[in-house]
Design a protein around this motif. Structure first.
Motif, PDB file in Angstrom:
ATOM      1  N   PRO B  73     -65.391 -15.915   3.746  1.00 57.96           N
ATOM      2  CA  PRO B  73     -64.687 -15.813   5.033  1.00 57.96           C
ATOM      3  C   PRO B  73     -65.025 -16.947   5.998  1.00 57.96           C
ATOM      4  O   PRO B  73     -64.134 -17.456   6.680  1.00 57.96           O
ATOM      5  N   GLU B  74     -66.290 -17.375   6.047  1.00 57.24           N
ATOM      6  CA  GLU B  74     -66.677 -18.462   6.957  1.00 57.24           C
ATOM      7  C   GLU B  74     -65.930 -19.746   6.623  1.00 57.24           C
ATOM      8  O   GLU B  74     -65.468 -20.454   7.511  1.00 57.24           O
ATOM      9  N   ASN B  75     -65.811 -20.028   5.337  1.00 60.63           N
ATOM     10  CA  ASN B  75     -65.144 -21.268   4.932  1.00 60.63           C
ATOM     11  C   ASN B  75     -63.629 -21.181   5.035  1.00 60.63           C
ATOM     12  O   ASN B  75     -62.943 -22.200   5.056  1.00 60.63           O
ATOM     13  N   ALA B  76     -63.117 -19.958   5.073  1.00 60.13           N
ATOM     14  CA  ALA B  76     -61.665 -19.790   5.092  1.00 60.13           C
ATOM     15  C   ALA B  76     -61.095 -19.790   6.501  1.00 60.13           C
ATOM     16  O   ALA B  76     -59.892 -19.737   6.682  1.00 60.13           O
ATOM     17  N   ARG B  77     -61.981 -19.877   7.519  1.00 64.82           N
ATOM     18  CA  ARG B  77     -61.525 -19.752   8.904  1.00 64.82           C
ATOM     19  C   ARG B  77     -60.347 -20.657   9.249  1.00 64.82           C
ATOM     20  O   ARG B  77     -59.507 -20.307  10.058  1.00 64.82           O
ATOM     21  N   GLU B  78     -60.322 -21.832   8.626  1.00 61.52           N
ATOM     22  CA  GLU B  78     -59.261 -22.775   8.970  1.00 61.52           C
ATOM     23  C   GLU B  78     -57.875 -22.250   8.661  1.00 61.52           C
ATOM     24  O   GLU B  78     -56.905 -22.688   9.272  1.00 61.52           O
ATOM     25  N   VAL B  79     -57.771 -21.347   7.689  1.00 63.44           N
ATOM     26  CA  VAL B  79     -56.446 -20.838   7.329  1.00 63.44           C
ATOM     27  C   VAL B  79     -56.218 -19.427   7.852  1.00 63.44           C
ATOM     28  O   VAL B  79     -55.249 -18.768   7.495  1.00 63.44           O
ATOM     29  N   VAL B  80     -57.120 -18.973   8.696  1.00 64.53           N
ATOM     30  CA  VAL B  80     -57.018 -17.609   9.226  1.00 64.53           C
ATOM     31  C   VAL B  80     -56.912 -17.642  10.747  1.00 64.53           C
ATOM     32  O   VAL B  80     -57.535 -18.473  11.398  1.00 64.53           O
ATOM     33  N   SER B  81     -56.077 -16.755  11.300  1.00 59.36           N
ATOM     34  CA  SER B  81     -56.048 -16.592  12.760  1.00 59.36           C
ATOM     35  C   SER B  81     -56.212 -15.126  13.097  1.00 59.36           C
ATOM     36  O   SER B  81     -55.858 -14.259  12.309  1.00 59.36           O
ATOM     37  N   PHE B  82     -56.755 -14.893  14.284  1.00 59.81           N
ATOM     38  CA  PHE B  82     -57.059 -13.525  14.716  1.00 59.81           C
ATOM     39  C   PHE B  82     -56.291 -13.224  15.996  1.00 59.81           C
ATOM     40  O   PHE B  82     -56.261 -14.032  16.913  1.00 59.81           O
ATOM     41  N   VAL B  83     -55.659 -12.057  16.044  1.00 57.99           N
ATOM     42  CA  VAL B  83     -55.006 -11.621  17.279  1.00 57.99           C
ATOM     43  C   VAL B  83     -55.694 -10.336  17.737  1.00 57.99           C
ATOM     44  O   VAL B  83     -55.754  -9.369  16.988  1.00 57.99           O
ATOM     45  N   PHE B  84     -56.208 -10.375  18.956  1.00 53.11           N
ATOM     46  CA  PHE B  84     -56.987  -9.239  19.459  1.00 53.11           C
ATOM     47  C   PHE B  84     -56.102  -8.219  20.152  1.00 53.11           C
ATOM     48  O   PHE B  84     -54.943  -8.473  20.442  1.00 53.11           O
ATOM     49  N   GLN B  85     -56.700  -7.061  20.444  1.00 54.10           N
ATOM     50  CA  GLN B  85     -55.960  -6.001  21.119  1.00 54.10           C
ATOM     51  C   GLN B  85     -55.505  -6.451  22.502  1.00 54.10           C
ATOM     52  O   GLN B  85     -54.373  -6.228  22.906  1.00 54.10           O
TER      53      GLN B  85
END
Lengths: 263, 257
Positions: B73-85
């Motif tokens: 997961p740490e290395n994959a951050r570049e292809v992941v985005s997070f949307v919060f509540q």
């Protein structure tokens, strides 16, 4: 614009009424002028001795501004260290409260003894007066950042410098301004207090505090009144200047500053 | 022969917070394929949000492992985005500056490209007219759109959404659901979506995962075979109702597990 004009007008009317009441009391109760001089006498002496008054005011301004600026720089630096860890905060924060609770009056003579009377010792006293509220408010701002925002920054591989510069510092700006606003008035009080103890290295040339002592010794009550009023005006000016900068920097995005501008 | 790597793979994942005796999540085994829209529902306290944080690499697993597109997961951050509540916008930045934040932090694009990407995204979410506004001038729904645009700016493969529409009124929420599906059609990301609402989960997802609480574990995996694109008509269909009812039943059962 019209609203602001009304505000100024209201303040002016209140001021005029107060002066009138002052004049009436002196008149009706026949207060001797060396106790409370009538307003006109104060105004006259303020005009007559204006160069002297102005010179005192400039010295006090220099000390207060110097103390305030120093407290902002040092205060923010200390807050940055405090924000690093709860452990540091728990250990050292009580000592910043000490800054406020130790009677500064008691320290002032010590400081003057250590570094001698004059501009630098008075500035240092003003600085000590201001420091606590800058530290407390800025620390609060730095640590009250939404944890989700920190995580958002981490998700996008933000460096610690980016988290500080683009998140924690801007977030703490409104808090810093609360501290500066409180300190702006305190800076003037600190400078005058310092002067009461430190006086001046040159005879007859000192800040407002020094001149107050001098006028008191000579029983020049009217000039004493003029000095007190000048010092009050100085405090006011400081406060409103800070409010102006606060509005300038925050009115776009911060609720409290936006409310002040009436939008 | 090609071996397809699952977009997100959970292998016997458990999570226990330091200092607490009971695990939040235990024995999670899941495989999410590329292009899926997966919703996670479950009673509060079943570790839904924690699950997302683990995939984002914002917290480590206590045991087991997670692979995002074959990476940690740490290395994959570049292809992941997070949307919060909450929209979690920076109040001192204008709408466009909020959208370009992630690009700025990652320094992956020069400024002119950043501006271009930002402009396109604002058009896509219908907010070009408020590009220079500050967040405090926006409604809740608009803020959430900015938040989604910001998440999309880095062109993620995987979108993690933690109850993004929970704070919105029902009408705005329904509209946002439809918009989200429309955006996905254009960009085709994989989504892991946490929600409290069964109807929302069914409407959006190709797969719904029902978690049971104490400790959080997978109770049911439900395929939603309603055809995309889904619209107002989908919501009014009998199949949709049946699926919502079935999912609700499974959720109630999971509560008792």
């Amino acid at each position: 614009m019209k609203q602001r004009l009304m505000l100024v007008l209201n303040a002016a009317i209140v001021f005029a009424v107060l002066v009138l009441v002052w004049w009436a009391i002196v008149r009706v109760f026949k207060v001797p002028p060396y106790m409370v001089p009538p307003p006109m006498q104060v105004a006259k002496i303020a005009v007559a001795r204006f160069p002297e008054l102005w010179a005192s005011l400039l010295i006090t301004t220099e000390e207060a501004v110097g103390g305030l600026f120093a407290s902002i720089v040092i205060g923010v630096l200390v807050a940055l260290i405090f924000a690093r860890s709860p452990w540091i905060r728990r250990t050292f924060f009580p000592y910043t409260i000490l800054l406020q609770t130790v009677p500064i009056m008691a320290i002032a003579p010590l400081i003057i003894m250590w570094i001698g009377p004059g501009l630098s010792s008075v500035t240092l006293i003003a600085f000590i007066f201001c420091l606590a509220s800058i530290i407390a408010n800025t620390t609060q701002g730095l640590i009250s950042v939404d944890e989700n925002l920190v995580q958002l920054f981490l998700m996008h591989n933000a460096s610690q410098a980016q988290i500080l510069g683009r998140l924690r510092l801007p977030h703490s700006l409104p808090y810093l301004f609360v501290g500066i606003r409180i300190s702006s008035g305190i800076a003037v009080i600190g400078a005058i207090t310092g002067e009461l103890f430190a006086g001046s290295s040159q005879v007859g040339q000192g800040g407002v505090g020094y001149s107050i002592l001098y006028a008191m010794a000579q029983l020049q009550t009217a000039y004493l009144f003029a000095l007190v009023m000048a010092a009050t005006a100085l405090g006011f000016t400081f406060f409103f200047l800070v409010m102006f900068f606060e509005w300038l920097l925050l009115h776009n995005w911060h609720e409290s500053a936006a409310r002040q501008s009436g939008s | 022969m090609t071996v397809t790597v699952p977009e997100v793979l959970f292998r016997a994942v458990s999570k226990r917070f330091t200092g607490s005796s009971a695990p939040v999540l235990e024995g999670i085994d899941l495989s999410i394929e590329r292009g899926e829209f997966v919703s996670i529902i479950g009673p509060s306290g079943c570790g839904k949000s924690t699950l997302l944080k683990l995939v984002a690499g914002l917290a480590p697993c206590t045991s087991g492992e997670i692979a995002v597109n074959g990476m940690t997961p740490e290395n994959a951050r570049e292809v992941v985005s997070f949307v919060f509540q909450d929209a979690t916008l920076l109040p001192w930045r204008t709408v466009e500056k909020n959208v370009s934040l992630a690009l700025e932090l990652e320094r992956s694009q020069p400024p002119p490209e950043r501006r271009q990407i930002t402009q396109k995204l604002l058009e896509l979410v219908g907010l070009s007219h408020v590009a220079k506004h500050y967040p405090r001038q926006l409604s809740g729904g608009m803020k959430m759109r900015v938040s989604i645009a910001r998440a999309l700016a880095t062109r993620p493969r995987l979108l993690l959404m933690d109850e993004p529409f929970a704070a919105l009124d029902e009408m705005t929420r329904d509209r946002m659901n439809e918009e989200l599906l429309r955006l996905r059609e254009e960009q085709n990301w994989t989504v892991l979506f946490v929600t409290h609402s069964v109807a929302e989960a069914v409407f959006l997802s190709s797969k719904v995962i029902v978690l049971a609480p104490h400790p959080g574990r997978v109770a049911h995996v439900l395929d939603v075979d309603l055809p995309y694109p889904r619209t107002e008509a989908t919501r009014e269909s009998q199949e949709f109702d049946d699926l919502v009812n079935r999912t609700s039943r499974l959720l109630r059962e999971a509560h008792r597990l």
